[in-house]
Enzyme design. Structure first.
Site, PDB file in Angstrom:
ATOM      1  N   GLU A  81       0.783  -1.233   0.000  1.00  0.00           N
ATOM      2  CA  GLU A  81       0.000   0.000   0.000  1.00  0.00           C
ATOM      3  C   GLU A  81       0.820   1.292   0.000  1.00  0.00           C
ATOM      4  O   GLU A  81       0.832   2.047   0.984  1.00  0.00           O
ATOM      5  CB  GLU A  81      -0.976   0.004   1.186  1.00  0.00           C
ATOM      6  CG  GLU A  81      -1.919  -1.188   1.180  1.00  0.00           C
ATOM      7  CD  GLU A  81      -3.051  -1.076   2.199  1.00  0.00           C
ATOM      8  OE1 GLU A  81      -2.988  -0.208   3.080  1.00  0.00           O
ATOM      9  OE2 GLU A  81      -4.000  -1.860   2.102  1.00  0.00           O
TER      10      GLU A  81
ATOM     11  N   GLU B 295      -5.711  -8.466   0.332  1.00  0.00           N
ATOM     12  CA  GLU B 295      -6.391  -8.171   1.606  1.00  0.00           C
ATOM     13  C   GLU B 295      -7.844  -7.851   1.328  1.00  0.00           C
ATOM     14  O   GLU B 295      -8.152  -7.076   0.425  1.00  0.00           O
ATOM     15  CB  GLU B 295      -5.802  -6.938   2.313  1.00  0.00           C
ATOM     16  CG  GLU B 295      -4.462  -7.150   2.954  1.00  0.00           C
ATOM     17  CD  GLU B 295      -3.963  -5.907   3.708  1.00  0.00           C
ATOM     18  OE1 GLU B 295      -4.792  -5.082   4.150  1.00  0.00           O
ATOM     19  OE2 GLU B 295      -2.739  -5.776   3.837  1.00  0.00           O
TER      20      GLU B 295
END
Ligand code: FCB
Length: 452
Positions: free
Chosen positions: A176, A364
């Site tokens: 991320e 995720e």
């Protein structure tokens, strides 16, 4: 607000997915290991978390789930669950306490044993090299704002892969980049807690440069399955006002298109560059070809959607002053709206516009739930319903031909949820943070039945 749905089992089973589709669970080092164990160096999360006001209840990851000592039992729980794969991260500060130079042998051994422990249990190890705990010594030098970090990161990547690359199923450089840079250097919510557009913009470029340098070294070592994990929100204007439309376009550009554009087109999106160019480091264009080096897969983290409005017009602001408005659908404990169609829309859009035939993996997805331990059970049926809806969204795009190859549930167990401490429980295993006891929740049992 409408209530979250509840269900006791999945409506699908793994046999609905292609035979080679992989299911797994995800965690990250700082959130579960216990940063004070095993000779790890200080990271910027250690100091950020222990500075009052940054994390609810003054909590931190110094003990977390003590996975550092309890890893074997945790791996047994993974084996019993029946997952194919496990996504974890290594802590740079654990492996190299100063971020460069000396290696902490105990730290490197820990990950080496973990990888072997996974293979012994027939679980594929998927390593992420950076999930946010920057060694403090590098933070002192400017962290992601300093271009030199790219060489230090590549060196750390090389050390990890030299030791265990032969047994890893895949490697992601970063988790991320948007959170590493914008959430942490512009919104000030994560370490190092800055609120500065120049810091955020330069960090965003240096993270991609670090990725590029690590990929170049790992390619020369013939390491297989190199990728990166990006996070996406389904981002649209909250209403049809001109200002909301522009705010949403830029918010979406920074969040969803900036990193994708750099990595897969070798160019940042023009409409965002218009705003950020003054803050990019000199000569940034010369790095774009390296940043655009081919990858073997892309990881996608997805949780929710974002409905954007302009807060109030801001004379002299660099960016539209955007903010989010809550939508009408049920919300998780993070106050994140449950919006599974955002996952299918994004997966289609990413592959159509940026990645083509490149394999995609959901690295995720999951929810924080208001879990309660009652009579030795956690009946988290909302989580089963949430995952079921998102599994369906994934299956739908596979049927449409999107090359989606796997799905990791966030998270294997309750853990340190960054600025929100231990209050937000994302696990399919409950952790008692006083005794550190693990207890599989209803969602663990339902997922196990799904996988069986
Ligand atoms: C993601 C992070 C992960 C966890 C989940 C809820 O943004 O990668 O560590 O915090 O959100």
């Amino acid at each position: 607000m409408p209530a979250l749905t509840r269900q006791t089992s999945f409506s699908l089973s793994r046999s609905d997915f292609p035979d080679d589709f992989k299911f797994g669970t995800s965690t990250s080092a700082y959130q579960i290991e216990g940063s004070k164990f095993g000779g790890a160096g200080s990271s910027h999360w250690d100091t950020f978390a222990t500075s009052p006001g940054n994390v609810v209840n003054f909590e931190n990851g110094s003990i977390a789930c003590d996975h550092y000592h309890k890893w074997q039992g945790d791996l047994d729980l993974m084996r019993d669950l029946g997952i194919d794969s496990y996504r974890f991260s290594s802590s740079w500060a654990r492996v190299m306490p100063e971020g460069k130079g000396a290696v902490n042998a105990e730290g490197l051994d820990f990950y080496d044993r973990l990888v072997d422990g996974l293979l012994e249990r027939n679980i594929e190890p998927h390593l992420t090299l950076y999930h946010w705990e920057l060694p403090s010594a590098l933070s002192d030098l400017g962290g992601w704002q300093n271009r030199d970090i790219a060489d230090h990161f590549a060196n750390y990547a090389e050390i990890m892969i030299t030791r265990m690359g032969d047994r890893l199923e895949s490697v992601a450089t970063f988790n991320e980049p948007w959170c590493i840079t914008w959430l942490s250097h512009y919104h000030g919510i994560h370490a190092p807690g800055l609120r500065d557009i120049r810091a955020a913009t330069r960090a965003s470029h240096h993270v991609l440069l670090s990725h590029a340098k690590a990929v170049a070294i790992l390619r020369s070592m013939e390491q297989k399955n190199l990728g990166i994990v990006l996070n996406f929100e389904h981002t649209t204007p909250f209403d049809d006002q001109e200002s909301s439309i522009e705010a949403a376009r830029i918010a979406e550009g920074i969040y969803n298109r900036w990193f994708l554009g750099g990595l897969f087109k070798g160019a940042y999106p023009e409409d965002v560059v218009t705003y950020l160019e003054p803050y990019l480091p000199t000569g940034w264009q010369d790095d774009m070809a390296a940043i655009n080096a081919p990858l073997d897969w892309l990881g996608i983290n997805y949780y929710t959607r974002n409905l954007v409005v302009e807060k109030e017009p801001c004379e002299g602001c660099t960016l539209p002053n955007f903010t989010s408005e809550p939508g009408p659908l049920p919300k998780t404990e993070m106050n994140w709206e449950v919006y599974p169609q955002g996952l299918s829309t994004l997966l289609r859009w990413i592959s159509e516009t940026h990645t083509g035939a490149l394999p995609l993996t959901v690295t995720e997805n999951g929810m924080a739930n208001d879990d309660h331990l009652i009579d030795g059970e956690v009946d988290d049926q909302e989580r089963i319903a949430y995952l079921d809806m998102h599994f369906k969204a994934a299956l739908e795009v596979i049927e449409d031909g999107v090359p989606l190859t796997g799905y990791f549930v966030w998270s294997f167990m309750d853990n340190f949820e960054w600025a929100l401490g231990y209050d937000k429980r994302f696990g399919i295993i409950h952790v008692d943070f006083d005794t550190l006891e693990r207890l599989p929740k209803a969602s663990y049992h339902a997922f196990k039945a799904f996988l069986a």
